[in-house]
Design a protein around this motif. Structure first.
Motif, PDB file in Angstrom:
ATOM      1  N   VAL A  33      -5.631  -7.764  -8.748  1.00 41.22           N
ATOM      2  CA  VAL A  33      -4.760  -6.594  -8.646  1.00 41.22           C
ATOM      3  C   VAL A  33      -5.486  -5.352  -9.158  1.00 41.22           C
ATOM      4  O   VAL A  33      -5.379  -4.260  -8.572  1.00 41.22           O
ATOM      5  CB  VAL A  33      -3.453  -6.825  -9.426  1.00 41.22           C
ATOM      6  CG1 VAL A  33      -2.677  -5.522  -9.593  1.00 41.22           C
ATOM      7  CG2 VAL A  33      -2.591  -7.862  -8.713  1.00 41.22           C
ATOM      8  N   ARG A  37      -6.207  -1.970  -6.892  1.00 46.53           N
ATOM      9  CA  ARG A  37      -5.819  -0.629  -7.323  1.00 46.53           C
ATOM     10  C   ARG A  37      -7.031   0.302  -7.397  1.00 46.53           C
ATOM     11  O   ARG A  37      -6.912   1.498  -7.150  1.00 46.53           O
ATOM     12  CB  ARG A  37      -5.124  -0.705  -8.682  1.00 46.53           C
ATOM     13  CG  ARG A  37      -3.709  -1.257  -8.611  1.00 46.53           C
ATOM     14  CD  ARG A  37      -3.134  -1.526  -9.985  1.00 46.53           C
ATOM     15  NE  ARG A  37      -1.730  -1.912  -9.900  1.00 46.53           N
ATOM     16  CZ  ARG A  37      -1.082  -2.575 -10.848  1.00 46.53           C
ATOM     17  NH1 ARG A  37      -1.724  -2.941 -11.963  1.00 46.53           N
ATOM     18  NH2 ARG A  37       0.193  -2.893 -10.703  1.00 46.53           N
ATOM     19  N   ARG A  76       4.095 -11.425  -6.609  1.00 50.74           N
ATOM     20  CA  ARG A  76       4.136 -10.654  -7.856  1.00 50.74           C
ATOM     21  C   ARG A  76       4.745  -9.272  -7.603  1.00 50.74           C
ATOM     22  O   ARG A  76       5.541  -8.780  -8.410  1.00 50.74           O
ATOM     23  CB  ARG A  76       2.728 -10.510  -8.442  1.00 50.74           C
ATOM     24  CG  ARG A  76       2.701  -9.641  -9.679  1.00 50.74           C
ATOM     25  CD  ARG A  76       1.320  -9.515 -10.272  1.00 50.74           C
ATOM     26  NE  ARG A  76       0.924 -10.701 -11.026  1.00 50.74           N
ATOM     27  CZ  ARG A  76      -0.104 -10.699 -11.890  1.00 50.74           C
ATOM     28  NH1 ARG A  76      -0.801  -9.591 -12.082  1.00 50.74           N
ATOM     29  NH2 ARG A  76      -0.412 -11.797 -12.549  1.00 50.74           N
ATOM     30  N   PHE A  77       4.377  -8.648  -6.498  1.00 47.77           N
ATOM     31  CA  PHE A  77       4.904  -7.338  -6.134  1.00 47.77           C
ATOM     32  C   PHE A  77       6.425  -7.409  -5.982  1.00 47.77           C
ATOM     33  O   PHE A  77       7.157  -6.544  -6.474  1.00 47.77           O
ATOM     34  CB  PHE A  77       4.258  -6.882  -4.827  1.00 47.77           C
ATOM     35  CG  PHE A  77       4.491  -5.439  -4.471  1.00 47.77           C
ATOM     36  CD1 PHE A  77       3.649  -4.447  -4.939  1.00 47.77           C
ATOM     37  CD2 PHE A  77       5.540  -5.059  -3.653  1.00 47.77           C
ATOM     38  CE1 PHE A  77       3.843  -3.110  -4.608  1.00 47.77           C
ATOM     39  CE2 PHE A  77       5.756  -3.733  -3.313  1.00 47.77           C
ATOM     40  CZ  PHE A  77       4.894  -2.759  -3.796  1.00 47.77           C
ATOM     41  N   ASP A 113       2.500   2.477  -6.754  1.00 41.87           N
ATOM     42  CA  ASP A 113       1.453   1.481  -6.541  1.00 41.87           C
ATOM     43  C   ASP A 113       1.102   1.382  -5.056  1.00 41.87           C
ATOM     44  O   ASP A 113       1.210   0.311  -4.448  1.00 41.87           O
ATOM     45  CB  ASP A 113       1.930   0.119  -7.052  1.00 41.87           C
ATOM     46  CG  ASP A 113       0.825  -0.654  -7.759  1.00 41.87           C
ATOM     47  OD1 ASP A 113      -0.365  -0.345  -7.494  1.00 41.87           O
ATOM     48  OD2 ASP A 113       1.133  -1.542  -8.563  1.00 41.87           O
ATOM     49  N   LEU A 116      -1.575  -1.378  -3.794  1.00 40.97           N
ATOM     50  CA  LEU A 116      -1.071  -2.749  -3.785  1.00 40.97           C
ATOM     51  C   LEU A 116      -0.107  -2.951  -2.616  1.00 40.97           C
ATOM     52  O   LEU A 116      -0.141  -3.985  -1.931  1.00 40.97           O
ATOM     53  CB  LEU A 116      -0.360  -3.042  -5.109  1.00 40.97           C
ATOM     54  CG  LEU A 116      -0.352  -4.490  -5.593  1.00 40.97           C
ATOM     55  CD1 LEU A 116      -1.768  -4.994  -5.759  1.00 40.97           C
ATOM     56  CD2 LEU A 116       0.407  -4.605  -6.905  1.00 40.97           C
ATOM     57  N   TYR A 117       0.724  -1.960  -2.371  1.00 39.33           N
ATOM     58  CA  TYR A 117       1.659  -2.024  -1.255  1.00 39.33           C
ATOM     59  C   TYR A 117       0.897  -2.104   0.069  1.00 39.33           C
ATOM     60  O   TYR A 117       1.204  -2.933   0.921  1.00 39.33           O
ATOM     61  CB  TYR A 117       2.562  -0.790  -1.274  1.00 39.33           C
ATOM     62  CG  TYR A 117       3.440  -0.649  -0.051  1.00 39.33           C
ATOM     63  CD1 TYR A 117       4.609  -1.409   0.076  1.00 39.33           C
ATOM     64  CD2 TYR A 117       3.095   0.214   0.991  1.00 39.33           C
ATOM     65  CE1 TYR A 117       5.410  -1.287   1.201  1.00 39.33           C
ATOM     66  CE2 TYR A 117       3.892   0.340   2.106  1.00 39.33           C
ATOM     67  CZ  TYR A 117       5.041  -0.417   2.213  1.00 39.33           C
ATOM     68  OH  TYR A 117       5.822  -0.306   3.340  1.00 39.33           O
TER      69      TYR A 117
END
Length: 231
Positions: A33, A37, A76-77, A113, A116-117
Motif C-alpha cells: 500500500v 501511494r 482493506r480499502f 487516497d 489506492l482507489y
C-alpha cells in the motif's frame, strides 16, 4: 509426554504459526500500500517486494499473484471505507442529510487516497481477476448501505423490499460519478455531492418540469435514419 499433551503442544504451535503468518501478510500488505501511494496505481510487484525487504517469490507466496494482491488491497480499502460510511449512515439526522453525508463520505475517502482507489479500479480493466476484486468491493459497500437502508425503512413503517436494489443502484451511480470526478477534478467535491444528492433525492422531475420539447433537426436524426435504412 502423553499423546494428549503432545497434541495440545502441536495445536498451540500451529496457532502461533498461523498468527505469525497472518501478521507477516499484513506487514507485506502495508508495504504494498505504501508503494502504491508513492508510485501510483501502476506500482510494480518488484517495488513492493523491495519496500518489504523481500524477493518477489516470497511476495507471490503470500498473495498468489498480482490479482491476489489486488483482492487483498480492495478488501482493506472496503473495510476502511465501511468505518467512514457507518459514521454517516448511522447518524441521527434526517434522511436527506444522511444521504448527503454518505455520498460525501464515499467521495472524501476516494479523494484522500486516489492512488489506492485507482489501483483497485484500474486493475478491473486489465483482467477478470481485477474485475472480480472491484465487483466484490462494490458489492460489499452495497450490502452495507442496503442493511442500514432496510432498517431505516422498517423503522419508518415503509416496505423494505426495495432496500437492496436501491442501495446497489445508489452505490453504482455514486461510484461511476466518483470515478469520472477523481480523474478530472472539474469541480469541488462539495458541488458534486450536491448534484448527486439532488438527483437521488428529487430525481429528474425538477429538470423535466421546466423542460420544453425540442424539435428534431430538419431531415431527421442522421444516425437514426441510417439505422432505419439499414434494417
Amino acid at each position: 509426554m502423553t499423546q494428549r499433551r503432545r497434541d495440545q503442544h502441536k495445536g498451540q504451535r500451529a496457532a502461533v504459526t498461523s498468527t505469525e503468518r497472518l501478521e507477516r501478510r499484513e506487514a507485506l500488505l502495508d508495504a504494498a500500500v505504501a508503494v502504491i501511494r508513492r508510485d501510483g496505481p501502476g506500482a510494480s510487484m518488484e517495488a513492493m517486494a523491495t519496500e518489504a525487504g523481500i524477493t518477489k517469490p516470497i511476495l507471490y507466496r503470500h498473495f498468489g499473484d498480482r490479482a491476489g494482491l489486488v483482492t487483498a488491497v480492495a478488501q482493506r480499502f472496503a473495510e476502511a471505507l465501511d468505518t467512514e460510511l457507518d459514521t454517516a449512515l448511522l447518524s441521527n439526522k434526517g434522511p436527506r442529510d444522511v444521504l448527503e453525508q454518505t455520498i460525501d463520505a464515499y467521495l472524501a475517502f476516494v479523494e484522500r487516497d486516489p492512488s489506492l482507489y485507482r489501483f483497485v479500479v484500474r486493475s478491473a480493466t486489465t483482467g477478470a481477476a481485477g474485475a472480480d476484486a472491484l465487483g466484490d468491493f462494490m458489492d460489499q459497500v452495497g450490502r452495507r448501505v442496503a442493511l442500514v437502508m432496510g432498517e431505516q425503512l422498517r423503522a419508518a413503517g415503509h416496505d423494505s423490499g426495495g432496500a437492496e436494489p436501491i442501495a446497489h443502484g445508489i452505490v453504482g451511480m455514486v461510484h461511476a460519478a466518483g470515478d469520472w470526478w477523481v480523474e478530472r477534478q472539474t469541480m469541488p467535491r462539495t458541488r458534486l455531492v450536491g448534484y448527486l444528492t439532488d438527483l437521488l433525492w428529487n430525481g429528474l422531475a425538477p429538470l423535466a418540469a421546466g423542460a420544453q420539447a425540442v424539435e428534431p433537426p430538419v431531415g431527421g436524426i442522421p444516425d437514426l435514419d441510417a439505422h432505419r435504412r439499414a434494417r
